[in-house]
Design an enzyme around this catalytic site. Structure first.
Site, PDB file in Angstrom:
ATOM      1  N   LYS A 107       6.547  -9.574   8.892  1.00 28.77           N
ATOM      2  CA  LYS A 107       5.701  -9.181   7.760  1.00 28.77           C
ATOM      3  C   LYS A 107       6.505  -8.222   6.874  1.00 28.77           C
ATOM      4  O   LYS A 107       6.472  -7.004   7.067  1.00 28.77           O
ATOM      5  CB  LYS A 107       4.419  -8.522   8.284  1.00 28.77           C
ATOM      6  N   GLU A 131       6.501  -5.504  11.175  1.00 26.77           N
ATOM      7  CA  GLU A 131       6.306  -5.142   9.766  1.00 26.77           C
ATOM      8  C   GLU A 131       7.159  -3.935   9.358  1.00 26.77           C
ATOM      9  O   GLU A 131       6.737  -2.786   9.526  1.00 26.77           O
ATOM     10  CB  GLU A 131       4.818  -4.836   9.497  1.00 26.77           C
TER      11      GLU A 131
HETATM   12  P1  13P Z   1      -1.452  -4.437   2.081  1.00 29.63           P
HETATM   13  O1  13P Z   1      -1.457  -5.925   1.829  1.00 29.63           O
HETATM   14  O2  13P Z   1      -2.585  -3.713   1.445  1.00 29.63           O
HETATM   15  O3  13P Z   1      -0.099  -3.822   1.832  1.00 29.63           O
HETATM   16  O4  13P Z   1      -1.749  -4.244   3.631  1.00 29.63           O
HETATM   17  C1  13P Z   1      -1.125  -5.039   4.532  1.00 29.63           C
HETATM   18  C2  13P Z   1      -0.958  -4.291   5.779  1.00 29.63           C
HETATM   19  O5  13P Z   1      -1.413  -4.712   6.826  1.00 29.63           O
HETATM   20  C3  13P Z   1      -0.196  -3.039   5.744  1.00 29.63           C
HETATM   21  O6  13P Z   1       0.163  -2.675   7.031  1.00 29.63           O
END
Ligand code: 13P
Length: 344
Positions: free
Chosen positions: A222, A180
């Protein structure tokens, strides 16, 4: 590394019509959310809230492929003594775990941060696998500070390297890494600046994944969508967000990656759904494209619940609705009037 097992889990995480529920807020973050609702931030309240979501059986089994847990939650039992991990598995969903230890200021780079947590990660992953986790998450944070020339190369490169080291360690323990790299939507930059920075960050991330010998078939990406900064006066239409997001992803994400599960990043519930839907209406795509939402799945049920046992059924309905809307969006089958009907 058992690549066929990793690949199978990665595919299941982005199975058609389903996506990931991110309930891995740190104790500090969930406490802030509870504070705003007047709910005491105790371990029991955090357990009750999350248990309520995991017991939303229909939403979980139809629309939630996996759940990202926090260290406290993966060790907690439901009120009746059943481990929360077992509730998730019983609902047909896959337990996962956040393994980064949050961000720290990046030395010599004012305003920028590096995600920490690599020391001892191999051992922690082995323990989490024993507790039932089949995938993990590590979030890198990149700030777009247009006026100050951010992000720096130091920040983009250091975070990409940490993501790749984490991903390699996960695969070594037969845990699917969610990679991510989040380009924040804070600030007043326009969508094109977001496109530029996201492209750079993803290019750097995939280069580091290659150098660290990460098997792309056994991971899930992500990313953020391409959106203007929250304070930008130049707003973007749903179609523009979808087109620009896809053109960045097509330029940067190899087709060997089984799936992309977006973060919501501060978009409103309905925006996050509408954007995902519009992206999936542009096909065919080389990867499955779904959601891994925290706020955009939880804001409505959290508010409805507000810590009161008598609100549990209504909060579960609110959660079920958002899960269904996003499940439909992951197939490009969402319609705005489904939201209106639910509100009526
Ligand atoms: P949000 O969808 O609130 O951005 O959170 C996703 C997430 O796991 C952030 O690390």
């Amino acid at each position: 590394m058992n690549l066929s097992e990793l690949h199978k889990v990665a595919e299941a995480m982005v199975a058609p019509g389903r996506g990931i529920l991110a309930v891995d807020e740190s104790t500090a973050t969930i406490s802030k959310r509870f504070d705003a609702l007047g709910v005491k931030p105790t371990p029991d309240n955090r357990r009750d809230y999350r248990e309520m979501l995991f017991r939303s059986t229909e939403a979980m089994s139809k629309y939630v492929s996996g759940v990202i847990l926090y260290d406290e939650t993966i060790r907690q039992n439901a009120k009746d003594g059943t481990p929360l991990v077992k509730l998730i598995e019983k609902a047909g969903s896959i337990p996962g775990i956040k393994v980064d230890k949050g961000t720290k200021p990046l030395p010599s780079c004012p305003g920028e941060v590096i995600t920490e947590g690599l020391d001892g990660l191999g051992e922690r992953l082995a323990e989490y696998r024993g507790l039932g986790a089949r995938f993990a998450k590590w979030r890198a944070v990149i700030d777009v500070g247009q006026e100050h020339g951010l992000p720096s190369y130091t920040c983009v490169n250091a975070n990409a390297h940490a993501l790749a080291r984490y991903a390699a360690l996960c695969q070594d323990e037969n845990i699917v890494p969610i990679v991510e790299p989040e380009v924040l939507m804070d600030g007043d930059h326009d969508i094109d600046r977001c496109v530029e920075v996201t492209t750079w960050v993803l290019k750097e991330t995939f280069q580091e994944l290659f150098y660290n010998r990460v098997a792309l078939e056994g991971m899930v990406l992500k990313p953020n969508m391409a959106v203007p900064g929250k304070k930008s006066p130049k707003r973007a239409s749903v179609e523009e967000v979808a087109e620009k997001t896809l053109s960045v992803l097509k330029a940067c994400v190899p087709a060997a990656v089984p799936g992309i599960a977006f973060l919501s990043g501060g978009q409103s519930d309905e925006e996050a759904t509408a954007h995902l839907d519009a992206i999936n209406r542009i096909g065919p795509l080389p990867w499955r494209v779904s959601f891994s939402y925290g706020r955009a799945l939880q804001a409505a049920p959290q508010k409805t619940w507000s810590g009161k046992p008598e609100n549990v059924a209504a909060a579960q309905r609110a959660f079920g609705h958002r899960a269904m809307m996003n499940g439909l969006a992951s197939l490009g089958q969402w319609k705005a009037d489904l939201e209106r009907k639910a509100a009526a």
